[in-house]
Design a protein around this motif. Sequence first.
Motif, PDB file in Angstrom:
ATOM      1  N   MET A  51       0.814  -1.218   0.000  1.00  0.00           N
ATOM      2  CA  MET A  51       0.000   0.000   0.000  1.00  0.00           C
ATOM      3  C   MET A  51       0.849   1.270   0.000  1.00  0.00           C
ATOM      4  O   MET A  51       0.365   2.326  -0.393  1.00  0.00           O
ATOM      5  N   ARG A  52       2.107   1.194   0.395  1.00  0.00           N
ATOM      6  CA  ARG A  52       2.998   2.355   0.271  1.00  0.00           C
ATOM      7  C   ARG A  52       3.283   2.634  -1.201  1.00  0.00           C
ATOM      8  O   ARG A  52       3.435   3.786  -1.601  1.00  0.00           O
ATOM      9  N   GLN A  53       3.359   1.574  -2.000  1.00  0.00           N
ATOM     10  CA  GLN A  53       3.621   1.731  -3.431  1.00  0.00           C
ATOM     11  C   GLN A  53       2.354   2.084  -4.204  1.00  0.00           C
ATOM     12  O   GLN A  53       2.405   2.801  -5.190  1.00  0.00           O
ATOM     13  N   ILE A  54       1.230   1.531  -3.764  1.00  0.00           N
ATOM     14  CA  ILE A  54      -0.055   1.730  -4.456  1.00  0.00           C
ATOM     15  C   ILE A  54      -1.067   2.158  -3.397  1.00  0.00           C
ATOM     16  O   ILE A  54      -1.723   1.323  -2.792  1.00  0.00           O
ATOM     17  N   PRO A  55      -1.230   3.453  -3.146  1.00  0.00           N
ATOM     18  CA  PRO A  55      -2.099   3.913  -2.061  1.00  0.00           C
ATOM     19  C   PRO A  55      -3.571   3.544  -2.225  1.00  0.00           C
ATOM     20  O   PRO A  55      -4.278   3.384  -1.241  1.00  0.00           O
ATOM     21  N   ASN A  56      -4.041   3.398  -3.452  1.00  0.00           N
ATOM     22  CA  ASN A  56      -5.439   3.088  -3.692  1.00  0.00           C
ATOM     23  C   ASN A  56      -5.499   1.842  -4.565  1.00  0.00           C
ATOM     24  O   ASN A  56      -5.389   1.923  -5.778  1.00  0.00           O
ATOM     25  N   LEU A  57      -5.667   0.692  -3.949  1.00  0.00           N
ATOM     26  CA  LEU A  57      -5.640  -0.575  -4.667  1.00  0.00           C
ATOM     27  C   LEU A  57      -7.056  -1.112  -4.796  1.00  0.00           C
ATOM     28  O   LEU A  57      -7.691  -1.445  -3.801  1.00  0.00           O
ATOM     29  N   ALA A  58      -7.556  -1.172  -6.013  1.00  0.00           N
ATOM     30  CA  ALA A  58      -8.905  -1.662  -6.296  1.00  0.00           C
ATOM     31  C   ALA A  58      -9.950  -0.858  -5.527  1.00  0.00           C
ATOM     32  O   ALA A  58     -10.975  -1.383  -5.127  1.00  0.00           O
ATOM     33  N   GLY A  59      -9.662   0.420  -5.295  1.00  0.00           N
ATOM     34  CA  GLY A  59     -10.607   1.280  -4.596  1.00  0.00           C
ATOM     35  C   GLY A  59     -10.531   1.188  -3.077  1.00  0.00           C
ATOM     36  O   GLY A  59     -11.341   1.766  -2.376  1.00  0.00           O
ATOM     37  N   TRP A  60      -9.555   0.464  -2.555  1.00  0.00           N
ATOM     38  CA  TRP A  60      -9.428   0.266  -1.110  1.00  0.00           C
ATOM     39  C   TRP A  60      -8.178   0.957  -0.606  1.00  0.00           C
ATOM     40  O   TRP A  60      -7.140   0.941  -1.251  1.00  0.00           O
ATOM     41  N   SER A  61      -8.255   1.541   0.585  1.00  0.00           N
ATOM     42  CA  SER A  61      -7.086   2.146   1.214  1.00  0.00           C
ATOM     43  C   SER A  61      -6.433   1.130   2.143  1.00  0.00           C
ATOM     44  O   SER A  61      -6.939   0.026   2.344  1.00  0.00           O
ATOM     45  N   PHE A  62      -5.317   1.527   2.746  1.00  0.00           N
ATOM     46  CA  PHE A  62      -4.595   0.624   3.642  1.00  0.00           C
ATOM     47  C   PHE A  62      -5.475   0.120   4.780  1.00  0.00           C
ATOM     48  O   PHE A  62      -5.465  -1.056   5.118  1.00  0.00           O
ATOM     49  N   TYR A  63      -6.258   0.990   5.372  1.00  0.00           N
ATOM     50  CA  TYR A  63      -7.047   0.609   6.545  1.00  0.00           C
ATOM     51  C   TYR A  63      -8.246  -0.268   6.204  1.00  0.00           C
ATOM     52  O   TYR A  63      -8.870  -0.844   7.085  1.00  0.00           O
ATOM     53  N   GLU A  64      -8.568  -0.395   4.946  1.00  0.00           N
ATOM     54  CA  GLU A  64      -9.684  -1.250   4.538  1.00  0.00           C
ATOM     55  C   GLU A  64      -9.230  -2.626   4.076  1.00  0.00           C
ATOM     56  O   GLU A  64     -10.057  -3.496   3.863  1.00  0.00           O
ATOM     57  N   THR A  65      -7.933  -2.850   3.907  1.00  0.00           N
ATOM     58  CA  THR A  65      -7.470  -4.085   3.282  1.00  0.00           C
ATOM     59  C   THR A  65      -6.677  -5.077   4.110  1.00  0.00           C
ATOM     60  O   THR A  65      -6.420  -6.150   3.612  1.00  0.00           O
ATOM     61  N   PRO A  66      -6.235  -4.826   5.326  1.00  0.00           N
ATOM     62  CA  PRO A  66      -5.314  -5.770   5.956  1.00  0.00           C
ATOM     63  C   PRO A  66      -5.767  -7.223   5.957  1.00  0.00           C
ATOM     64  O   PRO A  66      -4.992  -8.106   5.638  1.00  0.00           O
ATOM     65  N   SER A  67      -6.999  -7.515   6.292  1.00  0.00           N
ATOM     66  CA  SER A  67      -7.400  -8.921   6.309  1.00  0.00           C
ATOM     67  C   SER A  67      -7.670  -9.439   4.903  1.00  0.00           C
ATOM     68  O   SER A  67      -7.647 -10.640   4.677  1.00  0.00           O
ATOM     69  N   GLY A  68      -7.906  -8.564   3.951  1.00  0.00           N
ATOM     70  CA  GLY A  68      -8.207  -9.010   2.598  1.00  0.00           C
ATOM     71  C   GLY A  68      -6.987  -9.356   1.783  1.00  0.00           C
ATOM     72  O   GLY A  68      -7.038 -10.213   0.908  1.00  0.00           O
ATOM     73  N   LEU A  69      -5.881  -8.720   2.048  1.00  0.00           N
ATOM     74  CA  LEU A  69      -4.689  -8.965   1.252  1.00  0.00           C
ATOM     75  C   LEU A  69      -3.756  -9.997   1.854  1.00  0.00           C
ATOM     76  O   LEU A  69      -2.933 -10.558   1.157  1.00  0.00           O
ATOM     77  N   ARG A  70      -3.847 -10.214   3.150  1.00  0.00           N
ATOM     78  CA  ARG A  70      -2.959 -11.174   3.773  1.00  0.00           C
ATOM     79  C   ARG A  70      -3.235 -12.571   3.257  1.00  0.00           C
ATOM     80  O   ARG A  70      -4.373 -12.942   3.050  1.00  0.00           O
ATOM     81  N   PRO A  71      -2.188 -13.365   3.073  1.00  0.00           N
ATOM     82  CA  PRO A  71      -2.421 -14.759   2.691  1.00  0.00           C
ATOM     83  C   PRO A  71      -3.282 -15.453   3.744  1.00  0.00           C
ATOM     84  O   PRO A  71      -2.997 -15.363   4.930  1.00  0.00           O
ATOM     85  N   GLY A  72      -4.352 -16.060   3.316  1.00  0.00           N
ATOM     86  CA  GLY A  72      -5.254 -16.722   4.239  1.00  0.00           C
ATOM     87  C   GLY A  72      -6.258 -15.791   4.879  1.00  0.00           C
ATOM     88  O   GLY A  72      -7.078 -16.220   5.668  1.00  0.00           O
ATOM     89  N   GLY A  73      -6.210 -14.510   4.534  1.00  0.00           N
ATOM     90  CA  GLY A  73      -7.153 -13.559   5.106  1.00  0.00           C
ATOM     91  C   GLY A  73      -8.534 -13.724   4.502  1.00  0.00           C
ATOM     92  O   GLY A  73      -8.691 -14.186   3.385  1.00  0.00           O
ATOM     93  N   ALA A  74      -9.535 -13.356   5.258  1.00  0.00           N
ATOM     94  CA  ALA A  74     -10.911 -13.484   4.778  1.00  0.00           C
ATOM     95  C   ALA A  74     -11.541 -12.109   4.731  1.00  0.00           C
ATOM     96  O   ALA A  74     -12.515 -11.837   5.401  1.00  0.00           O
ATOM     97  N   GLY A  75     -10.955 -11.217   3.960  1.00  0.00           N
ATOM     98  CA  GLY A  75     -11.420  -9.840   3.943  1.00  0.00           C
ATOM     99  C   GLY A  75     -12.347  -9.533   2.789  1.00  0.00           C
ATOM    100  O   GLY A  75     -12.853 -10.414   2.113  1.00  0.00           O
ATOM    101  N   LYS A  76     -12.537  -8.239   2.572  1.00  0.00           N
ATOM    102  CA  LYS A  76     -13.513  -7.765   1.598  1.00  0.00           C
ATOM    103  C   LYS A  76     -13.002  -7.836   0.161  1.00  0.00           C
ATOM    104  O   LYS A  76     -13.777  -7.877  -0.766  1.00  0.00           O
ATOM    105  N   VAL A  77     -11.704  -7.808  -0.020  1.00  0.00           N
ATOM    106  CA  VAL A  77     -11.137  -7.728  -1.362  1.00  0.00           C
ATOM    107  C   VAL A  77     -10.835  -9.134  -1.862  1.00  0.00           C
ATOM    108  O   VAL A  77     -10.127  -9.885  -1.218  1.00  0.00           O
ATOM    109  N   HIS A  78     -11.356  -9.500  -3.020  1.00  0.00           N
ATOM    110  CA  HIS A  78     -11.059 -10.805  -3.587  1.00  0.00           C
ATOM    111  C   HIS A  78      -9.633 -10.783  -4.100  1.00  0.00           C
ATOM    112  O   HIS A  78      -9.232  -9.895  -4.842  1.00  0.00           O
ATOM    113  N   GLN A  79      -8.840 -11.767  -3.742  1.00  0.00           N
ATOM    114  CA  GLN A  79      -7.405 -11.725  -4.015  1.00  0.00           C
ATOM    115  C   GLN A  79      -7.089 -11.719  -5.510  1.00  0.00           C
ATOM    116  O   GLN A  79      -6.120 -11.099  -5.922  1.00  0.00           O
TER     117      GLN A  79
END
Length: 91
Positions: A51-79
């Motif tokens: 997120m330091r390199q890409i501040p807005n990834l698929a419309g999500w900010s850093f605080y909206e993505t931690p569980s979605g981007l982590r391997p094994g995470g079950a967040g809002k963003v489809h990997q």
Amino acid sequence: MGQVRRYSRLYWLFLPQRLKILMEYRANFLIGAASTVSEQAAGLLMVWVVMRQIPNLAGWSFYETPSGLRPGGAGKVHQSHVCRQLVDHWA
């Protein structure tokens, strides 16, 4: 509904016993706890680096993505969508 209550009560009866078993060997417990904490920290660090390199990834900010981007995470963003966004960004 009675089954849910029964199994919930059983869960809370077995949980302390499980914790006692895990803490029986103190070194194993401490190593396991430390590895779990470090795994979570490494996952958040990976998200932070991306997120330091890409501040807005698929419309999500850093605080909206931690569980979605982590391997094994079950967040809002489809990997796969996130991977496609990364490929588009670096192309």
